[in-house]
Design an enzyme around this catalytic site. Structure first.
Site, PDB file in Angstrom:
ATOM      1  N   HIS A 135       1.871   4.540  -2.824  1.00 42.73           N
ATOM      2  CA  HIS A 135       1.967   5.988  -2.609  1.00 42.73           C
ATOM      3  C   HIS A 135       3.359   6.493  -3.004  1.00 42.73           C
ATOM      4  O   HIS A 135       3.492   7.504  -3.701  1.00 42.73           O
ATOM      5  CB  HIS A 135       1.734   6.320  -1.133  1.00 42.73           C
ATOM      6  N   HIS A 185       0.834  -1.209   0.000  1.00 40.95           N
ATOM      7  CA  HIS A 185       0.000   0.000   0.000  1.00 40.95           C
ATOM      8  C   HIS A 185       0.869   1.260   0.000  1.00 40.95           C
ATOM      9  O   HIS A 185       0.684   2.161  -0.828  1.00 40.95           O
ATOM     10  CB  HIS A 185      -0.915  -0.016   1.230  1.00 40.95           C
ATOM     11  N   GLU A 186       1.817   1.316   0.922  1.00 41.80           N
ATOM     12  CA  GLU A 186       2.661   2.500   1.036  1.00 41.80           C
ATOM     13  C   GLU A 186       3.609   2.629  -0.152  1.00 41.80           C
ATOM     14  O   GLU A 186       3.944   3.742  -0.564  1.00 41.80           O
ATOM     15  CB  GLU A 186       3.442   2.472   2.355  1.00 41.80           C
TER      16      GLU A 186
END
Length: 448
Positions: A35, A31-32
């Site tokens: 980003h 997920h990170e």
């Protein structure tokens, strides 16, 4: 205190926590990273990529100036972009104003709207991509059941006189034509037509010749898989167990077991179970479960938490990458659809709010899936990754969906919400998320 007696329990707790941390860390890292990498591609500079919170255990700075680190508390992670005041990407207005135009362009606050939107949306999108790839990989490893249905390998069963062999292609069972396995609307009625007897007459194609063989009832009362936090799981039943009798009455089909459980009204059932040549006795009480229906909605049924399977492992054929990815995408869609349906029915009171699990419940499921094998655990990671991606898209301030809602407002109005409005909404959003987490934790502790 009996230390020796506590050791198995401690080991189980340790494995549950380890499985939870591994699953959560993998999902958070992806997920990170979404980003981070999309932010970098969009010209936004990441200063810190952290897996975990708190004191830093290990750190390394790369050639782009980003510090990659692992922190002590492994229950999450974050990317801190240039100009962020904290790990939640709150902007430091004073520091951004003091930057040159080129430096401001490297911050979230100074980046174009498209860059900010893409960077924020990338986290949930990467979660969905991870899920699709895992589902596809597992499906490719499993293959798809070949047609016509053939015996890959026979499962151990407490039935004598079986002459069915590996490689046999099924033509009829007890005089009933065998349909395509993948067509459940035909295969389920086929099973229902068969007499519930331990041995049935099979007509099979063997080495190019049609021959007769004796084989087990195709869907015996066998445990193919256990549901975490279920009655069967809690009494340590195992995959491969065969239930031969309930309350002293012999059974030979999974449908007989299902009928008894559904009609039990939750009373305790005495089970005779065959396991690796031994007969064991178990007592369990079915639990009421809210189950999604194919036509929509939910239905409450009494369940003990086991899934049935065929008396043999079907022969399989290779599943191509494109078909696997397509099936993986469909699986993600089903999880999202089921999540929305479950949430709607909980809000309307159609099903119990106890269906919402918190960190303890998720940790227990993580440990349970890990105990049933690597493939089940990896599949669970994909399911959880989809749930995390979906949750982050909810338009709640402090979540990715909240930021995307602010960007949508900016796109329509031509300017972002005021700093005062942002602070108020972020506070409200944080209170809401913490309250939701508290409610889920309450369910973990006090729901039956």
């Amino acid at each position: 205190m009996d230390i020796i007696g506590f050791l198995p329990q401690f080991g189980s707790i340790f494995m549950t926590l380890l499985a939870f941390v591994v699953a959560l860390s993998a999902i958070v890292a992806v997920h990170e990273y979404g980003h981070y990498i999309v932010g970098r591609w969009s010209g936004i500079k990441a200063e810190v990529f952290s897996l975990g919170f708190g004191p830093v255990l290990w750190a390394r700075r790369d050639r782009h100036g980003t510090q990659w680190q692992v922190a002590l508390l492994p229950f999450g992670g974050y990317v801190k972009f240039k100009g962020d005041a904290d790990a939640a990407s709150a902007q430091s207005a004073d520091s951004v104003r003091e930057m040159s135009p080129q430096e401001r362009r490297e911050t979230m606050a100074g980046a174009p709207l498209w860059a900010r939107t893409a960077t924020v949306a990338a986290g949930p999108v990467f979660n969905f991509v991870l899920s699709i790839l895992i589902f596809a990989a597992v499906m490719m490893a499993q293959g798809k059941v070949s047609e016509p249905l053939a015996v890959g390998s026979l499962n151990p069963l407490p039935v004598e006189g079986i002459t069915l062999e590996e490689g046999d292609e099924l033509i009829t069972v007890a005089g009933v034509d065998v349909p395509q396995f993948g067509e459940s609307d035909q295969f389920d009625p086929f099973i229902d037509q068969l007499p519930a007897e331990p041995l049935l007459d099979y007509r099979v194609l063997r080495d190019g010749r049609e021959v007769s063989a004796m084989g087990p009832y195709p869907m015996p009362p066998m445990v193919a898989q256990l549901a975490p936090q279920s009655a069967a799981y809690d009494i340590n039943m195992r995959a491969g167990d065969v239930i031969t009798a309930v309350d002293g009455t012999a059974i030979h089909s999974f449908s007989e077991l299902k009928d008894i459980v559904e009609g039990s009204e939750g009373r305790a059932l005495e089970l005779k179970v065959w396991r690796d040549g031994e007969m064991l006795d178990f007592v369990l009480a079915p639990r009421r479960m809210d189950e999604p229906q194919s036509e929509g909605g939910f239905q409450s049924q009494w369940r003990i938490g086991i899934a049935g399977g065929l008396a043999f492992e079907p022969a399989t054929e290779r599943l191509g990458p494109l078909e696997a990815v397509t099936r993986g995408t469909v699986q993600v869609g089903r999880i999202i659809e089921g999540s929305f349906s479950g949430l709607y029915h909980m809000v309307t009171g159609a099903i119990s709010s106890c269906n919402m699990s918190g960190p303890i419940g998720i940790a227990e499921v993580s440990g349970a899936m890990a105990s049933q094998g690597a493939q089940n655990f990896i599949w669970f990671i994909a399911v959880l990754s989809t749930a995390v991606g979906l949750l982050n898209l909810f338009p709640i301030p402090v979540l990715d969906g909240g930021h995307l809602a602010f960007y949508a407002y900016e796109a329509v109005s031509g300017k972002p919400p005021s700093e005062t409005a942002l602070r108020v909404m972020m506070t409200v959003g944080l209170v809401f998320v913490l309250s939701l987490m508290g409610f889920a934790l309450f369910n973990d502790l006090f729901c039956p």
